[in-house]
Design an enzyme around this catalytic site. Sequence first.
Site, PDB file in Angstrom:
ATOM      1  N   GLY A 181      -8.515  13.364  29.137  1.00  0.00           N
ATOM      2  CA  GLY A 181      -9.179  12.108  28.779  1.00  0.00           C
ATOM      3  C   GLY A 181      -8.449  10.908  29.375  1.00  0.00           C
ATOM      4  O   GLY A 181      -9.072   9.912  29.746  1.00  0.00           O
ATOM      5  N   ASP A 182      -7.122  10.995  29.466  1.00  0.00           N
ATOM      6  CA  ASP A 182      -6.341   9.888  30.039  1.00  0.00           C
ATOM      7  C   ASP A 182      -6.605   9.766  31.540  1.00  0.00           C
ATOM      8  O   ASP A 182      -6.631   8.656  32.085  1.00  0.00           O
ATOM      9  CB  ASP A 182      -4.848  10.115  29.778  1.00  0.00           C
ATOM     10  CG  ASP A 182      -4.555  10.324  28.291  1.00  0.00           C
ATOM     11  OD1 ASP A 182      -5.311   9.782  27.453  1.00  0.00           O
ATOM     12  OD2 ASP A 182      -3.590  11.028  27.979  1.00  0.00           O
ATOM     13  N   GLY A 223     -14.917  17.381  26.868  1.00  0.00           N
ATOM     14  CA  GLY A 223     -14.304  18.572  27.469  1.00  0.00           C
ATOM     15  C   GLY A 223     -15.081  19.069  28.674  1.00  0.00           C
ATOM     16  O   GLY A 223     -15.502  18.275  29.529  1.00  0.00           O
ATOM     17  N   GLY A 231     -18.347  17.637  30.174  1.00  0.00           N
ATOM     18  CA  GLY A 231     -18.384  16.401  30.947  1.00  0.00           C
ATOM     19  C   GLY A 231     -18.469  15.180  30.056  1.00  0.00           C
ATOM     20  O   GLY A 231     -17.827  15.137  29.004  1.00  0.00           O
TER      21      GLY A 231
END
Lengths: 295, 295
Positions: free
Chosen positions: A241-242, A212, A215
Amino acid sequence: MIVTVTLNPALDLTYPVDALVPHHTHRISAVSERAGGKGLNVARVLHALGEPVLATGLLGGPTGTVVAGLLDAEGVPASFTRITGDTRRTVAVVDNEDATGFWEPGPVVPAAEWSRFVEHFRGLVAGASVVTLCGSLPPGLPIDAYGVLTRVATEAGVPVLLDTSGPALREGLAAGPAVTKPNAAELSALAPGWTVADLRALTSGAVVVTDGVAGLRAITPDEEFRCAPPAPVTGNPTGAGDACAAALARGLRDRTAWPPLLVDAVALGAAAVASPVAGAFDPDVYHEMLAGAGC
Amino acid sequence: MIVTVTLNPALDLTYPVDALVPHHTHRISAVSERAGGKGLNVARVLHALGEPVLATGLLGGPTGTVVAGLLDAEGVPASFTRITGDTRRTVAVVDNEDATGFWEPGPVVPAAEWSRFVEHFRGLVAGASVVTLCGSLPPGLPIDAYGVLTRVATEAGVPVLLDTSGPALREGLAAGPAVTKPNAAELSALAPGWTVADLRALTSGAVVVTDGVAGLRAITPDEEFRCAPPAPVTGNPTGAGDACAAALARGLRDRTAWPPLLVDAVALGAAAVASPVAGAFDPDVYHEMLAGAGC
């Protein structure tokens, strides 16, 4: 061409409500439908970046047809294998506070259809520079499905990025993807107390764990990095995340050195948070973050 | 042949969960899909009773195709008008306590498609003995849509049973269906404090109001009745009103006298409660109730 694999895509339905009240009936005034799945988001982000990409995976039944149509309308190049089972739906009921999710399991994929996909994938790998393997496995697939695909790609000299969770992550890791990228929650779900180093010990490739606003932390075969955005970005974390995975895949293709590659991944992830929908990013935030992220 | 009209059918999805927790994600292990809509339940009950029935209405898009396929698999004769909009879904999240519902609004039906349906309906009425008009209207239809259909049928000498709510009920009533059958909640939602007699004052036909285990109250142009099952039945009340409607439609066709007709409606409604799914009934409970219900 970056090939993104989504074995368990979904038709994502969003139902806005004033408040979710259990055991009551909610009349939904407007429904939004979107092609969903981590691999599809990776493909969308790469497509928006102008990178050549091809989305593949499994789609079936009437819901699969709807997903294919939505993806086509977005202009994302795709070559999915049709299966007999019906692609799953996810329902997100969104009130003023947060979302409540209902995720269907996905179709049961028989062995013959899986074999047919592996052959299709083998053909696509011949023209691929990088392969991404993202998201959950539908029921019926072998638990080492990502291991199988990783070995097909690796034997053809094509590096693999793996982003999944649970047993599929554990089994896939062993096949040695170039980069494995779970998030912090997926890492601790795998084994309580595990660190990035524990995961790295199970694979020959690099491990990048996103966490998140904190980093990411990366351990490569030679080095170790921590990388964070210059300032936390508020917004919708779904799909961040993608976007990170998309940046890592592009960097793998270009053999970018780790420090600038990880900065790019952090910046693109933060820019995805600034965008209201998963699979998109805010270009202004992206450039701002690129200038400021440190590694 | 009894023609059952369902203008806003649905694909009913049921998601079993241990407990619905707002703002969490629920992984659904198994999904059940069923063709839904009050008119379809009326058709199912009549079909199960061996009565000639034809289900009609509007179906569109990929979800409409799924609904048509499910209905076909059940063997219910159907002749729907295809529309361009997508048939709605309903999601019922069922935990150990009760169901939480999410109802999509339904497709926006343009005027030209509505006109096409009215013409189709006019053709079906020529071969009909009774018409049932049940359930909500999809967006875009004129609010007196049931009034229009009631006039078409009545002018052709075919009696109409109307079972809907809100403005569609108020507008439909005025066209004088032979029987109007809301439930007690729909009656009080129409105007607080209203009784069966208030509703009856707005129509030239009979009004039958169902009230769960309390049975029903009917006011015909000449008489007034109360009718209740001999003992309350426990089970799933969804679809009980539709079973009542099926009995009333059959009785209208056969010109059955009110007392035995209402006993039949109460008994079939109670037998539907005893069945776990809407649109079905327990034949043993039906016969038991038929013997015991009083009017």
